[in-house]
Design an enzyme around this catalytic site. Structure first.
Site, mmCIF file in Angstrom:
data_model
loop_
_atom_site.group_PDB
_atom_site.id
_atom_site.type_symbol
_atom_site.label_atom_id
_atom_site.label_comp_id
_atom_site.label_asym_id
_atom_site.label_seq_id
_atom_site.Cartn_x
_atom_site.Cartn_y
_atom_site.Cartn_z
ATOM 1 N N ARG A 101 -23.968 36.379 22.997
ATOM 2 C CA ARG A 101 -24.875 36.595 24.134
ATOM 3 C C ARG A 101 -25.989 37.505 23.636
ATOM 4 N NH1 ARG A 101 -24.157 36.504 29.885
ATOM 5 N NH2 ARG A 101 -25.385 38.054 31.016
ATOM 6 N N HIS A 128 -29.151 28.840 28.722
ATOM 7 C CA HIS A 128 -27.823 29.338 29.098
ATOM 8 C C HIS A 128 -26.884 28.131 29.277
ATOM 9 C CE1 HIS A 128 -24.775 31.941 30.353
ATOM 10 N NE2 HIS A 128 -25.306 32.505 31.415
ATOM 11 N N GLN A 131 -23.357 28.351 31.165
ATOM 12 C CA GLN A 131 -23.463 28.413 32.618
ATOM 13 C C GLN A 131 -23.686 27.026 33.194
ATOM 14 O OE1 GLN A 131 -23.235 31.309 34.784
ATOM 15 N NE2 GLN A 131 -22.949 29.544 36.137
ATOM 16 N N ASP A 224 -32.001 31.755 40.831
ATOM 17 C CA ASP A 224 -31.497 32.755 39.904
ATOM 18 C C ASP A 224 -32.318 34.014 40.113
ATOM 19 O OD1 ASP A 224 -30.006 33.868 37.817
ATOM 20 O OD2 ASP A 224 -31.423 33.211 36.283
ATOM 21 N N CYS A 264 -25.947 31.506 39.601
ATOM 22 C CA CYS A 264 -25.062 31.897 38.503
ATOM 23 C C CYS A 264 -24.533 33.323 38.636
ATOM 24 C CB CYS A 264 -25.755 31.684 37.166
ATOM 25 S SG CYS A 264 -27.144 32.782 36.849
ATOM 26 N N ARG A 292 -16.706 28.995 35.094
ATOM 27 C CA ARG A 292 -17.071 29.439 33.755
ATOM 28 C C ARG A 292 -15.840 29.406 32.853
ATOM 29 N NH1 ARG A 292 -21.618 32.643 32.865
ATOM 30 N NH2 ARG A 292 -20.963 32.510 30.683
#
Length: 307
Positions: A101, A128, A131, A224, A264, A292
């Site tokens: 990450r 991402h 996700q 988001d 998310c 996830r």
């Protein structure tokens, strides 16, 4: 050949479906796979703070019979004296896979070029993909087949989440709408890649500046956070520029009557989405957060099997 997941279109449409099918199987029987039995170790590296990514990868690796090695770059040589490719060459002799990450997509690409074990993008400034596997799994659970659904993303179309929705959505054969000011439209190269992929899947991408037009009849409404980690100084300008793209009860009323809402997380309630939406009957964000775990387990099993 070693397989990696650095961006959403690293997977073909058939491969994306294969991983989602496996995720559904692993969700039904959480202990069905012991792909990391040994235990084998997976390095999970964090440049940024995390809740869902850290927990879901750590738990998922343990579920698969493995051992998660959580590394903070603040306490390692990566990002300091050592390059991503050198770090990868050290780690590959001791771990089964590397999950990172980070900030720059280029670092992930360098790491993948320098190793024989799978590298997974657990979030970068550009994409991402983990996700999106969880999001597509959630949409599939609630809506059935993904092909032909219309998904609208509201807010910063140049964000990592918007870029991933564009690529992963068309890969799944969905009609993806991005509702954002023109200055916040997705990068041209990402749009071009999505349109090339859409030719294979009958999906599509549409860029819109009118949020009401973008919401009309949509099957899935997405947003988001407007302010990404490390960019808090942009908050005032983003509130000004993106304020008209907040997801509200009225937004959901413009969408299809059976539309679902996903985010998310973490959500900045009252900014990009109202609490009555995220806590409302059309919200599936808690299923999404759980997924996830299942999607990433499936991804690791798939990558290890293909590598």
């Amino acid at each position: 050949m070693t397989r990696h997941l650095l961006r959403d279109d690293d997977l073909t449409p058939a491969e994306q479906t294969e991983i989602l099918d496996l995720a559904l199987e692993l969700k039904k029987d959480r202990w069905a796979s012991k792909a990391l039995e040994g235990p084998q170790t997976v390095a999970v590296i964090f440049d940024k703070s995390s809740t869902r990514t850290r927990v879901s990868f750590a738990v998922g690796i343990a579920d698969l019979g493995g051992s998660p090695l959580i590394i903070s770059t603040a306490n390692s040589q990566l990002g300091g004296k050592e390059t991503p490719s050198d770090t990868a060459r050290v780690l590959e002799r001791q771990v089964a896979a590397i999950v990172w990450r980070t900030y720059a997509q280029s670092g992930l690409e360098e790491m993948a070029r320098g190793t024989r074990v799978p590298v997974v993008n657990a979030l970068s400034d550009d994409f991402h993909p983990c996700q999106l596997l969880a999001d597509l799994l959630t949409i599939r659970e609630h809506k059935g087949a993904l092909t032909g659904l219309t998904l609208t993303f509201f807010g910063d179309g140049r964000s990592n989440m918007a870029h991933s929705y564009v690529l992963a959505g068309v890969t799944a054969g969905m009609h993806v709408r991005i509702a954002s000011p023109a200055a916040y439209a997705p990068r041209a190269d990402v749009v071009a890649a999505a349109r090339a992929r859409a030719e294979q899947t009958a999906g599509s991408i549409t860029l819109l500046t009118d949020p009401r037009e973008a919401a009309l009849g949509a099957d899935v409404i997405v947003t988001d956070t407007w302010v990404s980690m490390g960019k808090e100084e942009e908050k005032i300008s983003r509130l000004r520029d993106l304020g008209g793209y907040k997801v509200t009860k009225e937004t959901m009323q413009l969408a299809d009557a059976d539309a679902i809402f996903i985010h998310c997380l973490p959500a900045d309630r009252g900014y990009e989405v109202d609490s009555e939406v995220i806590d409302g009957p059309q919200s599936v964000v808690w299923d999404e957060a759980e997924n996830r775990l299942h999607a990433q387990k499936a991804l690791l099993v798939w990558l290890l099997g293909k590598s």
